[in-house]
Scaffold this motif. Sequence first.
Motif, short mmCIF file in Angstrom:
data_model
loop_
_atom_site.label_atom_id
_atom_site.label_comp_id
_atom_site.label_asym_id
_atom_site.label_seq_id
_atom_site.Cartn_x
_atom_site.Cartn_y
_atom_site.Cartn_z
N ALA A 71 0.83 -1.21 0.00
CA ALA A 71 0.00 0.00 0.00
C ALA A 71 0.86 1.25 0.00
CB ALA A 71 -0.93 0.00 1.21
N ALA A 72 1.91 1.26 0.83
CA ALA A 72 2.75 2.46 0.96
C ALA A 72 3.87 2.51 -0.07
CB ALA A 72 3.34 2.51 2.37
N ALA A 73 4.25 1.35 -0.61
CA ALA A 73 5.34 1.31 -1.58
C ALA A 73 4.97 0.38 -2.73
CB ALA A 73 6.63 0.84 -0.90
N PRO A 74 3.91 0.72 -3.49
CA PRO A 74 3.40 -0.20 -4.51
C PRO A 74 4.38 -0.49 -5.64
CG PRO A 74 2.38 1.96 -4.72
CD PRO A 74 3.13 1.96 -3.43
N VAL A 99 15.92 1.04 -2.50
CA VAL A 99 17.06 1.95 -2.36
C VAL A 99 16.91 3.13 -3.32
CG1 VAL A 99 19.55 2.18 -2.73
CG2 VAL A 99 18.65 0.22 -1.46
N GLN A 100 16.57 2.84 -4.57
CA GLN A 100 16.42 3.92 -5.55
C GLN A 100 15.24 4.82 -5.20
OE1 GLN A 100 18.62 4.68 -7.91
NE2 GLN A 100 19.82 2.97 -7.05
N TRP A 101 14.19 4.25 -4.66
CA TRP A 101 13.01 5.01 -4.26
C TRP A 101 13.37 6.01 -3.16
CZ3 TRP A 101 8.88 3.69 -0.32
CH2 TRP A 101 7.66 4.35 -0.58
N SER A 123 15.51 8.82 -4.54
CA SER A 123 14.75 9.80 -5.33
C SER A 123 13.90 10.70 -4.46
CB SER A 123 13.86 9.07 -6.34
OG SER A 123 12.83 8.34 -5.68
N ASP A 124 13.53 10.20 -3.28
CA ASP A 124 12.69 11.00 -2.37
C ASP A 124 12.96 10.54 -0.94
OD1 ASP A 124 10.83 12.33 -0.88
OD2 ASP A 124 9.11 11.78 -2.12
N PRO A 125 13.80 11.27 -0.19
CA PRO A 125 14.11 10.88 1.19
C PRO A 125 12.89 10.80 2.10
CG PRO A 125 15.68 12.50 0.39
CD PRO A 125 14.59 12.43 -0.63
N GLY A 126 11.76 11.30 1.65
CA GLY A 126 10.55 11.20 2.45
C GLY A 126 10.04 9.77 2.58
N HIS A 127 10.62 8.87 1.78
CA HIS A 127 10.22 7.46 1.84
C HIS A 127 11.14 6.65 2.76
CE1 HIS A 127 7.52 8.36 -1.37
NE2 HIS A 127 8.44 8.46 -2.31
N SER A 128 11.92 7.31 3.59
CA SER A 128 13.02 6.64 4.27
C SER A 128 12.65 5.92 5.57
CB SER A 128 14.13 7.65 4.58
OG SER A 128 13.67 8.64 5.48
N ILE A 149 3.87 2.34 7.40
CA ILE A 149 5.28 2.49 7.04
C ILE A 149 5.51 1.74 5.73
CG2 ILE A 149 6.18 2.84 9.38
CD1 ILE A 149 6.96 -0.13 9.39
N PRO A 150 6.47 2.18 4.93
CA PRO A 150 6.66 1.55 3.62
C PRO A 150 7.55 0.32 3.62
CG PRO A 150 8.09 3.45 3.80
CD PRO A 150 7.27 3.42 5.07
N PHE A 151 8.38 0.16 4.66
CA PHE A 151 9.46 -0.82 4.59
C PHE A 151 9.88 -1.22 5.99
CE2 PHE A 151 14.09 -1.65 4.42
CZ PHE A 151 14.15 -2.65 3.46
N GLY A 152 10.35 -2.45 6.14
CA GLY A 152 10.84 -2.88 7.44
C GLY A 152 11.69 -4.13 7.32
N VAL A 153 12.35 -4.46 8.43
CA VAL A 153 13.14 -5.68 8.54
C VAL A 153 12.57 -6.47 9.71
CG1 VAL A 153 15.45 -6.68 8.70
CG2 VAL A 153 15.15 -4.36 7.77
N GLU A 154 12.34 -7.76 9.48
CA GLU A 154 11.64 -8.56 10.48
C GLU A 154 12.12 -10.01 10.39
OE1 GLU A 154 10.03 -9.46 13.38
OE2 GLU A 154 8.93 -7.60 12.95
#
Length: 321
Positions: free
Chosen positions: A130-133, A142-144, A147-152, A198-203
């Motif tokens: 949903a957040a990072a389609p 990484v490229q995303w 291109s926009d640190p708001g996705h960090s 949140i768009p991304f995580g490690v689990e």
Amino acid sequence: MLMALALGAGSSVPAARGQVFGASPRTIRIIQGFPAGGTGDAVVRIITPHLEKSLGARIVVEYKPGAGGRTANAHAKSAKPDGNTLVLCTSSLMAVYPFVFNHLPYDPLHDFVPVTSIVDLEFGYVASTAAAPGVKTLGDYVQWVKSDPGHSNCGSPASGSIPHFLGAILAQSAGIQLNHVSFNGSAPHLQALNGGQIPFGVEILAGIVPHLASGRVRLLATSGAQRSMQGVPTVGEAGFPDLTTEDYAGFFYPAHTPSDRVQQLQAAVKDALRQPAVQERLRHLTFRPSGAETAQFAQRVRADYDKWRQVVANSGFRPLD
């Protein structure tokens, strides 16, 4: 809380096996800081019936939850070193926490004797659909961000956890800035990923897998050296070999436990892990059966300790009180 698993005092055990740890029946305690019903508990439940048969003993699991497992280790280190009390640990407890907490109530290298690893386990890099389609790979993410640190925003189940530091290693390797978002455990972390908060995580991989069928999260890469999920690359294959990491769940005895007791338990675990039914159940949980020799496991414990000391230092993490 005490929970007896499998054989009771009245169970029939072959006499020859019943003498392995002395007079039968004998009670062996497994102390663990993981909650009942969790993945750590599942590992113990799967192998315990086989350990009871091999050791000719009644095994009781004693749950000491709290402080991320530190309470259990503090309790276990003070147990009588007679081979009747052991503790289930991961590398977080033995290699990461010494550099995350200022006042650890145990010394992982001196208060315990490594016995064997039961399973190896991996971590996953996961994106919210949903957040990072548009994020299909780790490289895409990484490229995303570039291109926009708001996705960090990068989530983890806890501050100072291995997933937290794997996010930090990714940032260093890729030359990006990530904003760590800490949650109070895996459940709320995965809920936030599913919901697109949140768009991304490690689990931990075992926690991610049940959520994949919903389509709300996408597994981008796994942290092991070899593929463990069909169609999902390892971090090395994704172009980030520095992220290759495997954790363990293993048994430790209090320091000064006699070496014959250590070797007997290691042999019993190794025998249990040879059973096809045990292997199948562990692999279903995404765990890889291990059963390492004691000397090999001790070397791994020390190597992990040295590795995570450097990782934590490089991350700039400030130890917690």
